[in-house]
Design an enzyme around this catalytic site. Structure first.
Site, short mmCIF file in Angstrom:
data_model
loop_
_atom_site.label_atom_id
_atom_site.label_comp_id
_atom_site.label_asym_id
_atom_site.label_seq_id
_atom_site.Cartn_x
_atom_site.Cartn_y
_atom_site.Cartn_z
N SER A 86 0.86 -1.18 0.00
CA SER A 86 0.00 0.00 0.00
C SER A 86 0.90 1.23 0.00
O SER A 86 1.85 1.30 -0.77
CB SER A 86 -0.92 -0.05 1.23
OG SER A 86 -1.64 1.14 1.38
N TYR A 124 -4.42 8.64 -6.37
CA TYR A 124 -3.47 7.55 -6.15
C TYR A 124 -3.71 6.90 -4.78
O TYR A 124 -3.76 5.68 -4.65
CB TYR A 124 -2.04 8.07 -6.24
CG TYR A 124 -1.00 7.13 -5.66
CD1 TYR A 124 -0.62 5.99 -6.35
CD2 TYR A 124 -0.41 7.39 -4.43
CE1 TYR A 124 0.32 5.11 -5.82
CE2 TYR A 124 0.53 6.54 -3.89
CZ TYR A 124 0.89 5.40 -4.59
OH TYR A 124 1.82 4.54 -4.06
N LYS A 183 -4.66 2.89 -3.00
CA LYS A 183 -4.00 2.23 -1.88
C LYS A 183 -4.95 2.01 -0.70
O LYS A 183 -4.81 1.04 0.05
CB LYS A 183 -2.77 3.03 -1.46
CG LYS A 183 -1.70 3.09 -2.55
CD LYS A 183 -1.29 1.70 -3.02
CE LYS A 183 -0.14 1.72 -4.01
NZ LYS A 183 0.29 0.35 -4.41
#
Length: 285
Positions: A136, A150, A154
């Site tokens: 992650s 982005y 994660k």
């Protein structure tokens, strides 16, 4: 005597993937290293180590992923540890990125990870053992200006891994999500970072400032990728690996500051939070 493990590491041509591959081979384990290209270059850099199998594979291509896993099983007989490392960053304001830019980031970071998980789990279920390690990010624990899209990929990896850990535990399989902080790799240069083509002037003080900051701190990050790689070796050899492993003092501080802020919000809004159940439920409790 150490039992030799077989690792399956995606995105092994550079950055975290390359350093983890080096550390694992040095520890005496075997590695199936997947790369999108430059297979020969990686093989040569390891002097054609017999414990290393390099496979060309794009994580977004399900057929290639399936074939790579079959090659790993054919070569070494098993897969003990999977490291889902392949991915890239997207630096953009939430409004700035196009659907295609966001979808492609999800295609690699989320759906690519899922492709690998689905390909390896039938073999791990059969052998009733294995460890899936998904990477992650500090941005998957707390949001940052310019990294929201982005970071959302994660955040998805965090949630997927939590559920996966519960689902596979009775089968003798572990799942861990590792959240690295800012490490001194190529993540902030053009080889791993993509910026949205659209730039909106109104975000100059927020997202624009982050773009400038990212350029200045590239290769000056506090985290040591060699130490991170050793942490992965330690993790894979743990008798009871954790579901969550934040790496770096910056990640730890980010998580603690977020949970502290969350607790303050709860305290301030406790009456609203606890006042939304049906009256009969509240009376029973």
């Amino acid at each position: 005597m150490k039992t030799q493990k077989t690792w399956f590491i995606t995105g092994a041509s550079r950055g975290f993937g390359l350093e983890i591959t080096k550390a694992v081979l040095a520890s005496g384990d075997r590695v199936v290293a997947t790369v999108r290209s430059r297979q020969e270059e990686l093989l040569t850099s390891f002097d054609r180590n017999a414990e290393l199998l390099v496979v060309t594979m794009d994580v977004t291509n399900e057929l290639q992923v399936s074939e790579a896993v079959k090659q790993a099983i054919s070569k070494f007989g098993k897969i003990d540890v999977v490291v889902n490392n392949a991915g890239y960053g997207l630096l953009s304001g939430v409004e700035e990125a196009t659907n295609e830019e966001v979808k492609q980031n999800y295609e690699v970071n989320v759906f690519g990870t899922l492709n690998v998980i689905r390909a390896v789990l039938p073999f791990m279920r059969k052998q009733r053992s294995g460890h899936i390690i998904n990477i992650s990010s500090i941005g998957g624990l707390g949001a940052y200006v310019g990294w929201g899209l982005y970071g959302s990929t994660k955040f998805a990896i965090e949630g997927i891994t939590e559920a996966l850990a519960l689902e596979v535990a009775p089968l003798g399989i572990y799942a861990t999500v590792v959240a690295p902080g800012f490490f001194r790799t190529n993540f902030l240069d053009e080889s791993s970072l993509f910026s949205s083509k659209r730039v909106i002037d109104d975000y100059a003080e927020t997202v624009g400032a982050m773009r400038d900051f990212a350029a200045k701190v590239s290769y000056k990050q506090p985290g040591d990728p060699l130490k991170l790689a050793q942490a992965f070796v330690t993790l894979a050899n743990a008798a009871k690996p954790p579901v969550h492993l934040p790496l770096g003092n910056d990640t730890l501080e980010r998580y603690r500051s977020k949970t502290a802020a969350f607790e303050r919000d709860i305290a301030e809004w406790i009456d609203v939070i606890t006042g939304t159940d049906h009256d009969d439920v509240r009376e029973d409790s």
